[in-house]
Design a protein around this motif. Structure first.
Motif, PDB file in Angstrom:
ATOM      1  N   VAL A   9       0.728  -1.319   0.317  1.00  0.00           N
ATOM      2  CA  VAL A   9       0.303   0.083  -0.069  1.00  0.00           C
ATOM      3  C   VAL A   9       0.677   1.628  -0.265  1.00  0.00           C
ATOM      4  O   VAL A   9       1.924   1.529   1.026  1.00  0.00           O
ATOM      5  CB  VAL A   9      -1.012   0.100   0.877  1.00  0.00           C
ATOM      6  CG1 VAL A   9      -1.686   1.446   1.305  1.00  0.00           C
ATOM      7  CG2 VAL A   9      -1.757  -0.674   1.208  1.00  0.00           C
ATOM      8  N   ILE A  10       0.853   1.890  -0.733  1.00  0.00           N
ATOM      9  CA  ILE A  10       1.144   2.831  -1.326  1.00  0.00           C
ATOM     10  C   ILE A  10       0.262   4.742  -0.373  1.00  0.00           C
ATOM     11  O   ILE A  10      -0.603   4.837  -1.847  1.00  0.00           O
ATOM     12  CB  ILE A  10       1.946   3.829  -2.809  1.00  0.00           C
ATOM     13  CG1 ILE A  10       3.468   2.272  -2.840  1.00  0.00           C
ATOM     14  CG2 ILE A  10       2.747   5.210  -2.638  1.00  0.00           C
ATOM     15  CD1 ILE A  10       3.755   2.185  -4.083  1.00  0.00           C
ATOM     16  N   LEU A  11       0.613   5.027   0.363  1.00  0.00           N
ATOM     17  CA  LEU A  11       0.067   6.703   0.473  1.00  0.00           C
ATOM     18  C   LEU A  11       0.199   7.421  -0.066  1.00  0.00           C
ATOM     19  O   LEU A  11       1.909   7.489   0.129  1.00  0.00           O
ATOM     20  CB  LEU A  11      -0.156   6.779   2.259  1.00  0.00           C
ATOM     21  CG  LEU A  11      -0.792   5.692   2.807  1.00  0.00           C
ATOM     22  CD1 LEU A  11      -1.112   6.751   4.684  1.00  0.00           C
ATOM     23  CD2 LEU A  11      -2.239   5.805   2.039  1.00  0.00           C
ATOM     24  N   SER A  12       0.160   8.002  -0.642  1.00  0.00           N
ATOM     25  CA  SER A  12       0.439   8.955  -2.135  1.00  0.00           C
ATOM     26  C   SER A  12      -0.548  10.929  -1.667  1.00  0.00           C
ATOM     27  O   SER A  12      -1.778  10.734  -1.673  1.00  0.00           O
ATOM     28  CB  SER A  12       0.157   8.703  -3.598  1.00  0.00           C
ATOM     29  OG  SER A  12       0.361  10.124  -4.085  1.00  0.00           O
ATOM     30  N   PRO A  13       0.038  11.254  -0.894  1.00  0.00           N
ATOM     31  CA  PRO A  13      -1.083  12.924  -0.831  1.00  0.00           C
ATOM     32  C   PRO A  13      -1.983  13.175  -1.842  1.00  0.00           C
ATOM     33  O   PRO A  13      -2.938  13.223  -1.781  1.00  0.00           O
ATOM     34  CB  PRO A  13       0.212  13.505   0.149  1.00  0.00           C
ATOM     35  CG  PRO A  13       0.787  12.993   0.314  1.00  0.00           C
ATOM     36  CD  PRO A  13       1.293  11.242  -0.989  1.00  0.00           C
ATOM     37  N   HIS A  14      -1.517  13.352  -3.170  1.00  0.00           N
ATOM     38  CA  HIS A  14      -1.657  14.274  -3.874  1.00  0.00           C
ATOM     39  C   HIS A  14      -1.928  12.975  -5.266  1.00  0.00           C
ATOM     40  O   HIS A  14      -1.453  11.938  -5.548  1.00  0.00           O
ATOM     41  CB  HIS A  14      -1.156  15.423  -4.272  1.00  0.00           C
ATOM     42  CG  HIS A  14      -1.358  16.163  -3.664  1.00  0.00           C
ATOM     43  ND1 HIS A  14      -0.214  16.424  -3.002  1.00  0.00           N
ATOM     44  CD2 HIS A  14      -2.131  17.250  -2.205  1.00  0.00           C
ATOM     45  CE1 HIS A  14      -0.443  17.478  -1.833  1.00  0.00           C
ATOM     46  NE2 HIS A  14      -1.473  17.423  -2.219  1.00  0.00           N
ATOM     47  N   PHE A  15      -3.176  13.253  -6.369  1.00  0.00           N
ATOM     48  CA  PHE A  15      -3.056  12.282  -7.513  1.00  0.00           C
ATOM     49  C   PHE A  15      -1.498  11.797  -8.037  1.00  0.00           C
ATOM     50  O   PHE A  15      -1.710  10.602  -8.996  1.00  0.00           O
ATOM     51  CB  PHE A  15      -4.113  12.371  -8.471  1.00  0.00           C
ATOM     52  CG  PHE A  15      -5.478  12.187  -7.994  1.00  0.00           C
ATOM     53  CD1 PHE A  15      -5.885  11.587  -7.878  1.00  0.00           C
ATOM     54  CD2 PHE A  15      -6.072  14.203  -7.463  1.00  0.00           C
ATOM     55  CE1 PHE A  15      -7.460  11.332  -6.976  1.00  0.00           C
ATOM     56  CE2 PHE A  15      -7.873  13.915  -7.586  1.00  0.00           C
ATOM     57  CZ  PHE A  15      -7.850  12.071  -7.197  1.00  0.00           C
ATOM     58  N   ASP A  16      -0.740  12.264  -8.173  1.00  0.00           N
ATOM     59  CA  ASP A  16       0.238  12.380  -8.969  1.00  0.00           C
ATOM     60  C   ASP A  16       1.828  12.364  -8.580  1.00  0.00           C
ATOM     61  O   ASP A  16       3.075  11.495  -8.215  1.00  0.00           O
ATOM     62  CB  ASP A  16       1.499  13.517  -9.846  1.00  0.00           C
ATOM     63  CG  ASP A  16       1.213  15.078  -9.339  1.00  0.00           C
ATOM     64  OD1 ASP A  16       1.158  15.194  -7.116  1.00  0.00           O
ATOM     65  OD2 ASP A  16       1.704  16.091  -9.214  1.00  0.00           O
ATOM     66  N   ASP A  17       1.967  12.117  -6.712  1.00  0.00           N
ATOM     67  CA  ASP A  17       2.978  12.128  -6.111  1.00  0.00           C
ATOM     68  C   ASP A  17       3.418  10.439  -6.034  1.00  0.00           C
ATOM     69  O   ASP A  17       5.012   9.879  -6.503  1.00  0.00           O
ATOM     70  CB  ASP A  17       2.863  12.139  -4.533  1.00  0.00           C
ATOM     71  CG  ASP A  17       2.130  13.986  -4.141  1.00  0.00           C
ATOM     72  OD1 ASP A  17       3.463  14.769  -5.129  1.00  0.00           O
ATOM     73  OD2 ASP A  17       1.392  14.335  -3.668  1.00  0.00           O
ATOM     74  N   ALA A  18       2.658   9.300  -5.641  1.00  0.00           N
ATOM     75  CA  ALA A  18       3.315   8.161  -6.794  1.00  0.00           C
ATOM     76  C   ALA A  18       4.395   7.929  -7.201  1.00  0.00           C
ATOM     77  O   ALA A  18       5.260   7.449  -6.870  1.00  0.00           O
ATOM     78  CB  ALA A  18       2.281   6.756  -5.736  1.00  0.00           C
ATOM     79  N   ALA A  19       3.438   8.381  -8.842  1.00  0.00           N
ATOM     80  CA  ALA A  19       3.780   8.596  -9.834  1.00  0.00           C
ATOM     81  C   ALA A  19       5.017   9.247 -10.021  1.00  0.00           C
ATOM     82  O   ALA A  19       6.488   8.404 -10.651  1.00  0.00           O
ATOM     83  CB  ALA A  19       3.061   8.546 -11.165  1.00  0.00           C
ATOM     84  N   LEU A  20       5.119   9.855  -9.477  1.00  0.00           N
ATOM     85  CA  LEU A  20       6.507  10.928  -9.516  1.00  0.00           C
ATOM     86  C   LEU A  20       7.558  11.304  -8.556  1.00  0.00           C
ATOM     87  O   LEU A  20       8.377  10.440  -8.986  1.00  0.00           O
ATOM     88  CB  LEU A  20       6.883  12.493  -9.581  1.00  0.00           C
ATOM     89  CG  LEU A  20       5.344  13.353  -9.888  1.00  0.00           C
ATOM     90  CD1 LEU A  20       5.034  14.479  -8.956  1.00  0.00           C
ATOM     91  CD2 LEU A  20       6.014  13.731 -11.357  1.00  0.00           C
ATOM     92  N   SER A  21       7.357   9.775  -7.557  1.00  0.00           N
ATOM     93  CA  SER A  21       8.395   9.187  -6.486  1.00  0.00           C
ATOM     94  C   SER A  21       8.589   7.795  -6.733  1.00  0.00           C
ATOM     95  O   SER A  21       9.710   7.403  -6.505  1.00  0.00           O
ATOM     96  CB  SER A  21       7.438   9.824  -5.573  1.00  0.00           C
ATOM     97  OG  SER A  21       7.627  11.453  -5.092  1.00  0.00           O
ATOM     98  N   LEU A  22       7.664   7.399  -7.775  1.00  0.00           N
ATOM     99  CA  LEU A  22       8.136   6.116  -7.303  1.00  0.00           C
ATOM    100  C   LEU A  22       7.615   4.933  -8.285  1.00  0.00           C
ATOM    101  O   LEU A  22       7.867   3.635  -8.485  1.00  0.00           O
ATOM    102  CB  LEU A  22       7.540   4.847  -5.721  1.00  0.00           C
ATOM    103  CG  LEU A  22       7.400   5.504  -4.467  1.00  0.00           C
ATOM    104  CD1 LEU A  22       6.453   5.229  -3.889  1.00  0.00           C
ATOM    105  CD2 LEU A  22       9.059   5.019  -4.495  1.00  0.00           C
ATOM    106  N   ALA A  23       7.222   5.386  -9.351  1.00  0.00           N
ATOM    107  CA  ALA A  23       7.051   4.920 -11.016  1.00  0.00           C
ATOM    108  C   ALA A  23       8.134   3.730 -11.083  1.00  0.00           C
ATOM    109  O   ALA A  23       7.231   2.892 -11.618  1.00  0.00           O
ATOM    110  CB  ALA A  23       6.698   5.916 -12.028  1.00  0.00           C
ATOM    111  N   GLY A  24       9.904   4.005 -11.319  1.00  0.00           N
ATOM    112  CA  GLY A  24      10.153   3.568 -11.674  1.00  0.00           C
ATOM    113  C   GLY A  24      10.662   1.844 -10.678  1.00  0.00           C
ATOM    114  O   GLY A  24      10.643   0.956 -10.899  1.00  0.00           O
ATOM    115  N   LEU A  25       9.403   2.513  -8.897  1.00  0.00           N
ATOM    116  CA  LEU A  25      10.362   1.073  -7.977  1.00  0.00           C
ATOM    117  C   LEU A  25       8.752   0.497  -7.617  1.00  0.00           C
ATOM    118  O   LEU A  25       9.237  -1.023  -7.888  1.00  0.00           O
ATOM    119  CB  LEU A  25      10.780   2.056  -6.806  1.00  0.00           C
ATOM    120  CG  LEU A  25      11.304   1.410  -5.700  1.00  0.00           C
ATOM    121  CD1 LEU A  25      11.676  -0.320  -6.095  1.00  0.00           C
ATOM    122  CD2 LEU A  25      10.766   1.206  -4.118  1.00  0.00           C
TER     123      LEU A  25
END
Length: 252
Positions: A9-25
């Motif tokens: 489970v990844i908590l992403s504060p805003h809609f783009d944060d998980a992709a910006l920060s972790l899309a590679g991982l």
């Protein structure tokens, strides 16, 4: 058919944060993965469109929210993750509520608990609020400590970003290291993932990030060459925290 519970489970504060920060991982994390957007709720009807949403080109709050939901669904499909959205409106519309949706979502997770990832909270108050609330809730549930990820593009502007000197530099930097330093007062932070994206990983990440096209122009104003191959999104970093012993004589 019953949907299996998430293993990550990844908590992403805003809609783009998980992709910006972790899309590679994300493809390396235990699947199935659910990305939970905390500030994903629709603004109340009385709100005028915020400065940010106006800069993104929206005329109404409803248009902005509808577009962001659709952008996030496209990114989730590309990443192969499940999309979950809590009902807290974004900062300009949220009236500083208590983020109780985090309590409800984490409290409903089955045991054994999945792996949880939280932002470290670099240079963004909403990210810090999500981090601190989730840490308190997980502690109250007796869950394992989550992993903590570097928020991008913020942390990615550190001059040493993506090099072996990253953690040392974060420990002393007064612009991009304050959230990391705050966490160090409470936890030892051991490196769990250190990913400098190769060309194939970068191409996949870029494809995911451009799903959030409504925000890219204003993000570039604040963060420069956001989509440059050597820009702030080129590396991703995640830490595993361990609680520091309480000082002798400290209160309960």
């Amino acid at each position: 058919m019953t949907t299996p519970p998430p293993r990550t489970v990844i908590l992403s504060p805003h809609f783009d944060d998980a992709a910006l920060s972790l899309a590679g991982l994300i493809p390396r994390l235990p699947a199935p993965v659910t990305v939970v957007t905390v500030f994903g709720g629709a603004p109340a009807a009385h709100h005028a469109v915020s400065w940010w949403d106006s800069t993104c080109g929206f005329s109404t709050t409803a248009e902005a929210h509808r577009t962001r939901l659709a952008e996030d669904a496209r990114a989730a499909a590309l990443l192969g993750v499940d999309q979950a959205v809590l009902d807290h409106p974004d900062g300009p519309y949220g009236e500083d509520d208590e983020l109780e949706g985090i309590d409800a979502y984490l409290g409903a997770l089955p045991t054994p608990f999945p792996l949880v990832l939280l932002p470290i909270g670099t240079n963004q108050r909403d990210h810090q609020r999500v981090r601190d609330r989730a840490l308190r809730v997980l502690d109250g549930l007796g869950a394992p400590l989550p992993l903590l990820y570097a928020d991008l593009p913020y942390t990615g502007h550190l001059p040493e970003w993506g090099t072996p000197d990253t953690d040392r530099a974060l420990g002393g930097d007064e612009t991009y290291g304050l959230a990391y330093q705050d966490l160090l007062t409470r936890y030892r932070l051991d490196l769990a993932h250190d990913l400098v994206l190769d060309d194939a990983q970068w191409a996949r990440k870029r494809e995911t990030v451009v799903c959030y096209g409504s925000q890219l122009a204003p993000l570039a104003i604040d963060h420069g060459s956001l989509l440059a191959r050597g820009g702030p999104l080129r590396a991703e970093r995640v830490w595993s925290p361990t609680r520091r012993p309480r000082p002798a004589g400290a209160g309960s």
